[in-house]
Design an enzyme around this catalytic site. Structure first.
Site, mmCIF file in Angstrom:
data_model
loop_
_atom_site.group_PDB
_atom_site.id
_atom_site.type_symbol
_atom_site.label_atom_id
_atom_site.label_comp_id
_atom_site.label_asym_id
_atom_site.label_seq_id
_atom_site.Cartn_x
_atom_site.Cartn_y
_atom_site.Cartn_z
ATOM 1 N N GLY A 39 0.820 -1.204 0.000
ATOM 2 C CA GLY A 39 0.000 0.000 0.000
ATOM 3 C C GLY A 39 0.852 1.252 0.000
ATOM 4 O O GLY A 39 1.753 1.408 0.819
ATOM 5 N N GLY A 88 -0.348 4.447 0.357
ATOM 6 C CA GLY A 88 -1.097 5.582 0.902
ATOM 7 C C GLY A 88 -0.246 6.348 1.905
ATOM 8 O O GLY A 88 0.981 6.233 1.913
ATOM 9 N N PHE A 89 -0.901 7.124 2.756
ATOM 10 C CA PHE A 89 -0.159 7.929 3.729
ATOM 11 C C PHE A 89 0.739 7.063 4.602
ATOM 12 O O PHE A 89 1.884 7.406 4.860
ATOM 13 C CB PHE A 89 -1.129 8.709 4.619
ATOM 14 N N VAL A 99 -2.242 -7.514 -4.463
ATOM 15 C CA VAL A 99 -1.798 -8.533 -3.523
ATOM 16 C C VAL A 99 -2.938 -9.529 -3.367
ATOM 17 O O VAL A 99 -4.052 -9.159 -2.999
ATOM 18 C CB VAL A 99 -1.456 -7.919 -2.154
ATOM 19 N N GLU A 131 -18.726 17.227 3.189
ATOM 20 C CA GLU A 131 -18.047 17.931 2.106
ATOM 21 C C GLU A 131 -18.738 17.676 0.759
ATOM 22 O O GLU A 131 -18.939 18.597 -0.033
ATOM 23 C CB GLU A 131 -16.570 17.520 2.065
ATOM 24 N N ASP A 168 -5.142 3.196 8.532
ATOM 25 C CA ASP A 168 -6.545 2.987 8.893
ATOM 26 C C ASP A 168 -6.819 1.573 9.370
ATOM 27 O O ASP A 168 -7.823 1.321 10.032
ATOM 28 C CB ASP A 168 -7.447 3.264 7.670
ATOM 29 N N ALA A 181 -5.484 10.722 8.454
ATOM 30 C CA ALA A 181 -4.182 10.765 7.797
ATOM 31 C C ALA A 181 -3.039 10.874 8.808
ATOM 32 O O ALA A 181 -1.981 10.265 8.622
ATOM 33 C CB ALA A 181 -4.144 11.941 6.822
ATOM 34 N N GLN A 182 -3.236 11.630 9.893
ATOM 35 C CA GLN A 182 -2.165 11.803 10.870
ATOM 36 C C GLN A 182 -1.786 10.491 11.552
ATOM 37 O O GLN A 182 -0.604 10.201 11.757
ATOM 38 C CB GLN A 182 -2.580 12.838 11.926
#
Lengths: 440, 440
Positions: free
Chosen positions: A18, A20-21, A89, A185, A314, A329-330
């Site tokens: 992965g 991502g972040f 994967v 949003e 996550d 994200a943090q």
């Protein structure tokens, strides 16, 4: 390749699943401080790292897809010890220390790891009703964002073609399920599109009469924020013309209707921002998960009983001060970094450190120039919160070009109320449709 | 709608099929000078006008799709007499003065016209081998551009996964068929991607060893330009590392091979820039066409025997000074404008004017900062021609936002050799693939 790999035989192999972040944060540590100690392979099924906090802006035609995506390969190009593979994967084999891949081009391949970092993230979940997905796309990938953009724009186009008033009403009713940051949003942006962007573009109906309905099962919007910010967000949503329904549990989603208990909402556009579940790959780990499939891990981010496998981002399930860590994200970036550091510590024979999340605050936008923010217990709402949101999001955009491009698009959108990406894209592999066929 | 249409009953109805350069040029005249004399309906199967001369830049990851597309609806929003419909035209009935539409959402609809402007353009044509299309996409729509971008980027990604040297060679061999402007621009851009953009991004093979082969059946590249410009273009292509083969007629295209006579070129990526044929809708007109299906029209742009139907843009077949008019943007814009003017003249009882194409020049780019141009008989090649190309293309971009965004992307690309849209997009309607399935 063969020589290079022989030279590195003494180096340990870290496989990161992965980009991502979380995965990227791990890769950065391993590619810099891990140089000469590890070689790294990053596997992702997309060629790009995605700046997910702005994905809703691609879905609502404010940004182009490449504005928020950067090739993973390019982001790690300067790390000589790092290889990137575009592949799915298919299985993790903890006993053999192997990961099986399918690159969609030939025979399956496999990677053997010394250390594994699982950072494959979450996917949309439909409360046990996978059949709802076809009618209510979630928002996790660029493909889904473009699908949502197409559905919103096509609904208005179809309304212009539709002589029947009731059906036109269905076409101009938009339902967003779930009032977390993504749902809020999305609903705010659709209300703006209908009320401003498209206001003068149609001849046979008035886009400003479109309905945007936000359904939330809980008793307030933005439930992860403090109640006073939820109140302010609710007030902002109402001013934008969004119908917010709290305590509204969805019981059915079909092609032209959403059911909330006995009530039927006629609509052709339903967007899903209500539930997430873990990447199913986590099942191969064979360890305990929570209800959403998140993996219950040790404080050093390894899984119970196997100090070679880390779960980050996550996907992790871990309590801090009696509360589960949120999927933001943090947490992803901080856990990715610590996993990489713990791998290097393990190689150096040092003890692994425990994860301690430092909350730098959270924020959400509500339409144009409005946001709520909670930073170190200080809470803001309105224009200042929005400026803060804008500043932080631009700052964290991974790729420098994207930063400038996104700022430019926002400045333009702010001045003109226009959205620069009002383009309905056919499927990339779409051939010209047969002459008497449907467009898609 | 009902009242509005009653008020306009005395106005004549002009239906414009296609929102490309020709259709849009017609719509602009009809929406401004035609106000109070006609009402106008534009039908297109895409929601956007496309700046086709830059489509190859979307295909080669230099621009994002929305950079070169603007919603037709937005471009004509200020014309109160103009309606836009997103629909597929399924049939033209000249006897009943009707056009049948399918909007993909419900029952077919129809439009009755007083005057019809057919501007539906050309599509890729495969020398009577439609089965080649699946292996060799053409470049006429944004969907095709994204498909080509995906194929190019995926081929490099797959090469990184591929241990077999011969198969890696196939994956890094790119064949472009046809050396007109589109083929030359595509081949040049792929050579740059391999040689510069991706040069440092792979670990298991060297992208700079990729082969780019340009096949042309005729005896020179850019056959529509003068022979000396063809020579200069050929020299530039060779310097970029493109293998140009003249007199090379393709006799077969399969998933992993292109046949040129008895020779086999092993490749996984074939792009088609060799042939075009008219939108099949023109058959409904029941008049004479040329070999590619272009409609032989009168000098006033109407079809023989029916002064209510105009054919404009790439679809027209008309000689001027003994030579057929080329299928270029300038012919499209000028013919679209004249068709609209002739409709207004007809309504006013004035005689229709004859079409006279004014050639403002032609140009093509060959990779970075190189181009050839022929402007009023003055011929340029090299950096100056490229600056001219850049200036004119930015000037003609329809939408102001796009102009600035595109200039910005080009400046960035020029300074960094990077391409900002290196993003493999899944199909917009792509759901998450099943866990053990292929990505697409």
């Amino acid at each position: 390749m063969a020589e290079a790999e022989m030279l590195r035989r003494e180096e340990q192999h870290v496989v990161v699943l992965g980009g991502g972040f979380a995965g990227l944060a791990a890769a950065r540590i391993l590619g810099t401080r891990g140089r000469r100690r590890v070689r790294v392979t990053i596997v992702d099924r997309h060629n790009h790292h995605l700046f997910q906090p702005l994905l809703y802006q691609v879905a609502t035609a404010a940004l182009a897809a490449p504005d928020i995506a950067a090739p993973i390969r390019k982001l790690v190009r300067s790390y000589a010890n790092t290889t990137v593979l575009l592949a799915e994967v298919t299985r993790i084999d903890r006993v053999a220390h192997k990961v099986l891949l399918d690159d969609g081009h030939g025979s399956p391949t496999e990677l053997t790891y010394d250390h594994l970092v699982v950072a494959t993230g979450m996917q949309s979940s439909y409360f046990g009703h996978p059949e709802w997905e076809a009618h209510a796309p979630g928002l996790k990938t660029l493909g889904e964002a473009l699908e949502i953009r197409n559905r919103i724009l096509r609904a208005f186009e179809a309304a212009e073609n539709e002589p029947d008033v009731a059906r036109r009403r269905e076409l101009t009713t938009f339902v967003v399920v779930g009032a977390g940051p993504t749902g809020v949003e999305l609903a705010g942006a659709i209300a703006e599109i209908a009320g401003r962007t498209l206001a003068r573009d149609f001849r046979r109906f008035d886009p400003t009469t479109a309905r945007v309905i936000l359904l939330e099962g809980g008793d307030r919007v933005l439930p992860s924020f403090t109640p006073d910010l939820s109140e302010q967000a609710l007030a902002s949503m109402k001013r934008l013309g969004v119908e917010v329904r709290l305590g509204a549990r969805v019981t059915g989603v079909e092609a032209d209707v959403v059911r909330v208990g006995a009530e039927e909402i006629r609509t052709r556009t339903v967007l899903w921002a209500a539930g997430l579940s873990a990447s199913p790959l986590t099942k191969d780990l064979g360890v305990e998960t929570d209800r959403a499939g998140r993996v219950k891990i040790e404080r050093d981010l390894t899984i119970p009983g196997d100090s070679h496998v880390y779960v980050v981002g996550d996907l992790l399930s871990l309590d801090q001060d009696g509360k589960p860590l949120p999927g933001v994200a943090q947490v992803a970036m901080q856990s990715g970094r610590l996993a990489a550091e713990n791998i290097l510590r393990t190689i150096d024979g040092e003890p692994r450190a425990s994860f301690r999340y430092v909350d730098k605050g959270s924020m959400a936008t509500i339409g144009r120039a409005k946001a709520v923010a909670d930073v170190n217990g200080r809470r803001f709402a309105g224009f200042f919160a929005w400026l803060l949101w804008l500043f932080i999001h631009v700052l964290f955009l991974v790729d420098f070009r994207n930063r400038l491009a996104v700022l430019f698009e926002w400045a333009w959108a702010y001045l003109t109320w226009q959205r620069s990406s009002r383009v309905i894209l056919e499927a990339p592999e779409g051939r010209s449709p047969p002459r008497d066929g449907r467009e898609r």
